[in-house]
Design a protein around this motif. Structure first.
Motif, short mmCIF file in Angstrom:
data_model
loop_
_atom_site.label_atom_id
_atom_site.label_comp_id
_atom_site.label_asym_id
_atom_site.label_seq_id
_atom_site.Cartn_x
_atom_site.Cartn_y
_atom_site.Cartn_z
N ASN A 1 0.83 -1.21 0.00
CA ASN A 1 0.00 0.00 0.00
C ASN A 1 0.86 1.26 0.00
O ASN A 1 0.53 2.25 -0.66
N LYS B 1 2.21 1.77 -3.53
CA LYS B 1 1.18 2.31 -4.42
C LYS B 1 1.00 3.81 -4.17
O LYS B 1 0.89 4.60 -5.13
N PRO C 1 -2.26 2.64 -9.32
CA PRO C 1 -3.68 2.37 -9.06
C PRO C 1 -3.84 1.26 -8.02
O PRO C 1 -2.97 0.39 -7.87
N ALA C 2 -4.96 1.29 -7.31
CA ALA C 2 -5.23 0.29 -6.27
C ALA C 2 -5.20 -1.12 -6.84
O ALA C 2 -4.82 -2.08 -6.16
N GLN C 3 -5.58 -1.27 -8.11
CA GLN C 3 -5.65 -2.60 -8.72
C GLN C 3 -4.34 -3.01 -9.40
O GLN C 3 -4.31 -3.99 -10.16
N ALA C 4 -3.25 -2.30 -9.14
CA ALA C 4 -1.95 -2.65 -9.74
C ALA C 4 -1.63 -4.11 -9.45
O ALA C 4 -1.82 -4.60 -8.34
N SER C 5 -1.14 -4.81 -10.47
CA SER C 5 -0.89 -6.25 -10.33
C SER C 5 0.39 -6.53 -9.54
O SER C 5 1.25 -5.66 -9.39
N ARG C 6 0.48 -7.76 -9.09
CA ARG C 6 1.68 -8.21 -8.40
C ARG C 6 2.92 -8.00 -9.26
O ARG C 6 3.95 -7.52 -8.78
N GLU D 1 3.40 -5.81 -11.64
CA GLU D 1 3.72 -4.38 -11.71
C GLU D 1 4.48 -3.93 -10.47
O GLU D 1 5.46 -3.19 -10.56
#
Length: 209
Positions: free
Chosen positions: A163, A166, A172-177, A179
């Motif tokens: 967190n 990010k 973005p909150a939905q950023a992938s592992r 990324e």
């Protein structure tokens, strides 16, 4: 090759990271240097990390202190003398009681030798520890970072670190592992120290409303 850090080079590594990364530099300028969190290479330290799994740090410390009150010194032999009821009185869940007992048994039997880990590479330690019931990658990451001071880890399973990353990088909150791992890769070979800067930010920065 095993890369570690210590109290004598910690601030220099923070400065090196800050020179390469504007967001990390801002953390130091705003909140100062992060603490160099460390723990001794003991059975108690691993028990502490197991207790921290999926609960607050305060809850885990409360359970650890209660356990210490019961046995005086948290060693494998002493822990194995406790009944399940006594573990429960120490705020240990049934699951974590089983994990701690199993860890104690593997150390008593010689299957696990914590002192020997100091000379082993990270991946060998990870294979050895994750073969044990109740120890996953997050637990190993924290052990490697806090106890063995291994310098180049990013605990992608740690919510606070993720967190903070990010927020600091505006992801973005939905950023992938993947990324997240790619962003942290730029801090190699000192991803552990960068993570400590992120934790410092997470604990120091005001939360958004």
């Amino acid at each position: 090759m095993i890369h570690t850090f210590n109290s004598s080079n910690y601030k220099a590594i923070c400065e090196e990271l800050a020179q390469k990364d504007a967001q990390l530099k801002h953390i130091i300028q705003t909140y100062g240097y992060p603490p160099m969190w460390s723990r001794p290479n003991t059975f108690e330290s691993l028990v502490h990390i197991i207790l921290e799994q999926q609960v607050s740090l305060a809850s885990a410390l409360s359970a650890l202190n209660k356990l210490r009150d019961y046995v005086q010194q948290i060693t494998p032999a002493r822990v194995l003398l406790l009944t399940d009821e006594e573990f429960r009185a120490c705020y240990c869940s049934r699951q974590k009681t089983a994990y701690i007992k199993y860890l104690a048994e593997t150390i008593v039997s010689g299957q696990i030798d914590l002192d020997a880990f100091e000379a082993l590479p990270d991946n060998e330690i990870r294979v050895s520890l994750t073969s044990l019931k109740g120890i996953g990658n997050w637990t190993v990451d924290v052990y490697l970072m806090f106890v063995l001071q291994r310098a180049d880890l990013f605990p992608v399973g740690d919510l606070a670190a993720v967190n903070a990353l990010k927020r600091v990088k505006g992801l973005p909150a939905q950023a992938s592992r993947d990324e997240l791992v790619n962003v942290a890769a730029q801090w190699s070979p000192f991803r552990t120290v960068a993570t400590m800067m992120l934790w410092h930010y997470y604990l120091s920065a005001p939360r958004k409303a």
